[in-house]
Design an enzyme around this catalytic site. Structure first.
Site, PDB file in Angstrom:
ATOM      1  N   THR A   1      39.874   6.982  71.114  1.00 18.34           N
ATOM      2  CA  THR A   1      41.231   6.455  71.211  1.00 18.34           C
ATOM      3  C   THR A   1      42.236   7.461  70.680  1.00 18.34           C
ATOM      4  O   THR A   1      43.294   7.677  71.274  1.00 18.34           O
ATOM      5  CB  THR A   1      41.349   5.141  70.424  1.00 18.34           C
ATOM      6  OG1 THR A   1      40.247   4.315  70.760  1.00 18.34           O
ATOM      7  CG2 THR A   1      42.627   4.431  70.747  1.00 18.34           C
TER       8      THR A   1
ATOM      9  N   GLY B   1      33.435   5.246  67.002  1.00 17.01           N
ATOM     10  CA  GLY B   1      33.992   5.873  65.802  1.00 17.01           C
ATOM     11  C   GLY B   1      34.203   7.361  65.900  1.00 17.01           C
ATOM     12  O   GLY B   1      34.504   8.004  64.919  1.00 17.01           O
TER      13      GLY B   1
ATOM     14  N   ASP C   1       9.904  -0.700  58.234  1.00 14.60           N
ATOM     15  CA  ASP C   1       9.149   0.508  58.559  1.00 14.60           C
ATOM     16  C   ASP C   1       8.397   0.315  59.878  1.00 14.60           C
ATOM     17  O   ASP C   1       8.428   1.174  60.752  1.00 14.60           O
ATOM     18  CB  ASP C   1       8.127   0.807  57.458  1.00 14.60           C
ATOM     19  CG  ASP C   1       8.802   1.242  56.167  1.00 14.60           C
ATOM     20  OD1 ASP C   1       9.980   1.623  56.236  1.00 14.60           O
ATOM     21  OD2 ASP C   1       8.143   1.198  55.112  1.00 14.60           O
TER      22      ASP C   1
ATOM     23  N   GLU D   1       7.128   3.107  47.920  1.00 13.82           N
ATOM     24  CA  GLU D   1       8.089   4.208  48.038  1.00 13.82           C
ATOM     25  C   GLU D   1       7.429   5.549  47.720  1.00 13.82           C
ATOM     26  O   GLU D   1       7.709   6.556  48.380  1.00 13.82           O
ATOM     27  CB  GLU D   1       9.298   3.977  47.122  1.00 13.82           C
ATOM     28  CG  GLU D   1      10.081   2.707  47.394  1.00 13.82           C
ATOM     29  CD  GLU D   1      10.480   2.522  48.845  1.00 13.82           C
ATOM     30  OE1 GLU D   1      10.532   3.507  49.605  1.00 13.82           O
ATOM     31  OE2 GLU D   1      10.698   1.364  49.241  1.00 13.82           O
TER      32      GLU D   1
ATOM     33  N   HIS E   1       5.779   6.848  50.790  1.00 18.67           N
ATOM     34  CA  HIS E   1       6.666   7.579  51.690  1.00 18.67           C
ATOM     35  C   HIS E   1       6.888   8.994  51.168  1.00 18.67           C
ATOM     36  O   HIS E   1       6.801   9.968  51.917  1.00 18.67           O
ATOM     37  CB  HIS E   1       8.037   6.908  51.766  1.00 18.67           C
ATOM     38  CG  HIS E   1       8.062   5.620  52.524  1.00 18.67           C
ATOM     39  ND1 HIS E   1       7.620   5.516  53.810  1.00 18.67           N
ATOM     40  CD2 HIS E   1       8.510   4.384  52.181  1.00 18.67           C
ATOM     41  CE1 HIS E   1       7.789   4.274  54.227  1.00 18.67           C
ATOM     42  NE2 HIS E   1       8.320   3.566  53.247  1.00 18.67           N
TER      43      HIS E   1
END
Ligand code: NHX
Ligand code: ZN
Length: 676
Positions: free
Chosen positions: A234, A230, A525, A451, A454
């Site tokens: 090209t 990506g 995780d 959450e 984290h």
């Protein structure tokens, strides 16, 4: 981090379904139908007799029915079944159920009179068609159809390589030079300044080869465009063709491989033959790893013979043509490390042009390109979008812009606004939001605790990525997520890696500490953590027991690991130890900040999405600020200021309008109109 990648090995060995087989089946079917048709319908014999015999047959009452054909002046009688043997001297099985005899008659008008005279009582039919022509057509048509089909097959049905006799032809797509050319120039390639510069050299070689050969230099034959998917490899190759104004052959590495043996090699030969005719020109081979993977290391020995002979042919062809033939081969791959070393040797693809993921300014440029066709808010902060999309490729950014336009349309916005773009980014990273997914209170709480785990751990660790938001709205595969804005850096220290591992383990640590159970939710995780720690130990030499060794899986090793069983055990031990250490660290941080974590989780259950500011409210300012943190804060501040300014402006305008209205003057021109 080096992550092992899937290898599309299988693909090359599987016979592919080919249209050719379809043609063969269709033709066989047609032939069968034609053959059958001849046996039944027109199967009965027609015998030509004299008029005398004809009259005799009618007189003797042999005729079952008479058909008079006005066009060829013939009358045909169908012989009654019991007389067939007598007339034809053959049984029904040979002449068919309704054999006929026909004769040229003097006058088609008078035949009825004659029949009446002779006392014929069967049916009389008149027809005008040309029976002879029908007969001829009937026997020729199938042949014509076959011939047409045959030609069609040989020439191929339109596209290149369609017919069975063109399997050995290259499937390369040719884009002519000039008017009909690729139409792509360097101006169309946003970002990639470095790669453009290197590729510029190739353009020079094509445009002005004399300049280089006069001094005795040799023009390189090929260049390898290396970079993640990506990134516009090209496009870059097309731009080279466009800039140099030469024909452009484009082909994918997998196009060489077909179910027939020897096809790949002959396609390579054909491609180079065509290219030499069109020189100077460019051959572009996309995904060259499909043919160029190192030889002789495969598990399935023998299965890859076809690929190997294709590769050998490619190598031979590259050596075969002279350096001044004016054909330059560009190839693209995202994995140079697995390519056969022979391909990279001097005189073949000896130069590598790295096409990297775009950095911040490049992403701004790419956004500008893809925003052009959109109707978007003029005040859109493009730099903010670029900053929110680290690690995105050009194709991803194009996707963001398109998705944003779709989201805006769905929300009936007149223009695509900032929030549409941010939603598009979330959607592309995280997948579709699933607002309807039902969750029990208990599940919701577990997710919030996870959450919040984290969020808390990452907030308190120096090197963890700065947080943007935390959500417990399910999206894609995930039931909840903590969103970070990773700092874009080129090298990462051990401390940074460890802090990230710790923050990732914060989810499960919080589950264990505060619910007393661990859940399946931590699957992703744990996967990330394990991969990362394995990389740290086995590839980066970052553990105490195995310092400064790298066992990065390289083609050279083949299928045996470059270390002993004992080392393998030590690697496992070290990985386990690293993870255990970080897990303990996460648990320690969480239990020391129990209350704050609980407050965060409660807020999360209540609001479902919480932002950086909310975390800051609970935890206080982040003890260590990274550059990304500062950027995020600046961004917040800018947002606040802009909101204030807009409110102020709004108030001022209202005031002025009121004053103007009171004085009976026309209203003051609004912002935006002033510019015109
Ligand atoms: C599932 N996914 O598939 C659900 C939809 C801890 C709140 N069961 O770490 O979403 O639980 O920080 C088979 C078995 C994925 C397939 C178990 C696929 C488990 C994401 C993990 C949030 N955020 N985990 C996270 C999450 C999940 C998963 C599975 C699977 C959660 C967590 C997935
Ligand atoms: Zn998690």
């Amino acid at each position: 981090m080096a992550s092992p990648e899937k290898q599309p090995q299988q693909r090359n060995n599987m016979p592919r379904f080919s249209l050719n087989w379809l043609y063969i089946v269709i033709i066989a079917g047609l032939a069968y139908i034609l053959y059958q048709g001849q046996g039944e319908g027109s199967g009965s014999v027609d015998k030509e007799v004299t008029y005398t015999d004809f009259k005799q047959y009618v007189r003797d009452g042999y005729a079952k029915s008479v058909t008079v054909n006005k066009t060829d002046g013939k009358a045909r009688i169908t012989i009654a079944p019991e007389k067939i043997r007598e007339v034809f001297k053959q049984g029904v099985d040979r002449v068919g159920k309704a054999p006929t005899v026909s004769a040229r008659i003097p006058s088609t008008d008078r035949v009825e009179e004659f029949l009446e005279e002779e006392g014929f009582s069967g049916t009389v039919k008149y027809e005008e068609s040309d029976r002879l022509l029908m007969n001829i057509l009937g026997s020729i048509l199938p042949i014509v159809i076959l011939v047409v089909l045959w030609f069609w097959m040989i020439r191929g049905s339109g596209g290149p390589g369609g017919g069975i006799f063109s399997v050995g032809k290259s499937k390369a797509k040719l884009v002519e030079k000039g008017e009909k050319g690729t139409g792509v120039t360097f101006a169309d390639v946003a970002g990639q300044e470095g790669a453009k510069q290197e590729v510029q050299e190739v353009v020079e070689f094509l445009k002005n080869p004399k300049k280089f050969t006069e001094l005795g230099g040799k023009i390189p034959k090929g260049a390898l465009l290396v970079g993640p998917p990506g990134t516009g490899k090209t496009l870059l190759a097309k731009a080279v063709a466009g800039e140099a104004d030469v024909p452009f052959f484009s082909m994918s590495g997998s196009d060489f491989v077909e179910m027939f043996v020897g096809v790949g090699a002959s396609r390579v030969r054909d491609l180079f033959r065509q290219a030499k005719e069109k020189a100077p020109c460019i051959i572009f081979i996309d995904e060259i790893d499909a043919v160029g993977r190192a030889r002789g290391r495969s598990v399935m020995t023998g299965g890859n013979d076809e690929r190997e002979s294709t590769l050998n042919q490619l190598l031979t062809e590259m050596d075969g043509f002279g350096t001044n033939s004016g054909v330059i081969i560009l190839a693209a791959t995202n994995r140079v490390d697995i390519l056969d070393k022979a391909l990279l040797r001097a005189g073949r693809f000896d130069r590598q042009i790295h096409v990297d993921l775009p950095d911040l300014p490049e992403r701004v440029a790419i956004f500008n390109v893809h925003l052009k066709p959109l109707k978007y808010d003029e005040n859109l902060d493009i730099e903010l979008l670029a900053r929110q999309t680290p690690g995105f490729s050009g194709a991803d950014i194009a996707n963001v812009c398109n998705e944003a336009a779709l989201i805006a349309a769905r929300h009936n916005h007149e223009k695509v606004v900032k929030q549409d773009f941010l939603d598009a980014v979330d959607r592309i990273i995280g997948g579709l939001e699933k607002k309807t997914k039902v969750m029990t209170e208990g599940e919701k709480r577990t997710i919030a605790l996870h959450e919040a785990g984290h969020a808390s751990v990452s907030w308190l660790l120096e090197h963890a990525n700065p947080l943007i938001k935390v959500t417990i709205v399910p999206r894609g595969q995930a039931l909840g997520a903590a969103w970070y804005l990773p700092e874009e850096r080129s090298i990462t220290t051990k401390e940074q890696l460890l802090d990230e591992v710790c923050a990732t383990l914060g989810g499960r640590a919080a589950e264990e500490l505060f619910t007393g159970h661990v859940s399946t939710g931590a699957l992703n995780d744990l996967e990330t953590v394990t991969k990362r720690c394995y990389g740290m130990v086995a590839y980066l030499g970052m553990s105490e027991a195995l310092p400064n060794v790298c066992y990065y899986e390289n083609q050279e090793y083949g299928f045996t690991k470059p270390y002993s069983e004992k080392t393998a055990e030590r690697i496992d031990e070290e990985v386990n130890r690293l993870i255990a250490e970080q897990y303990a660290r996460a648990k320690k941080i969480l239990s020391e900040n129990r209350d704050k974590h609980a407050a965060l989780a409660d807020l999360l259950v209540e609001r479902e999405v919480i932002y950086r500011e909310d975390v800051e409210q609970i935890f206080g300012p982040r003890p260590w600020k990274s550059r990304a943190d500062e950027l995020l804060e600046l961004q917040e501040q800018a947002n606040r200021e802009r909101a204030e300014k807009m409110a102020e402006e709004h108030a001022r305008r209202k005031e002025q309008e009121a004053a103007a209205d009171a004085a009976g003057c026309p209203p003051v021109p609004q912002k935006g109109e002033e510019d015109e």
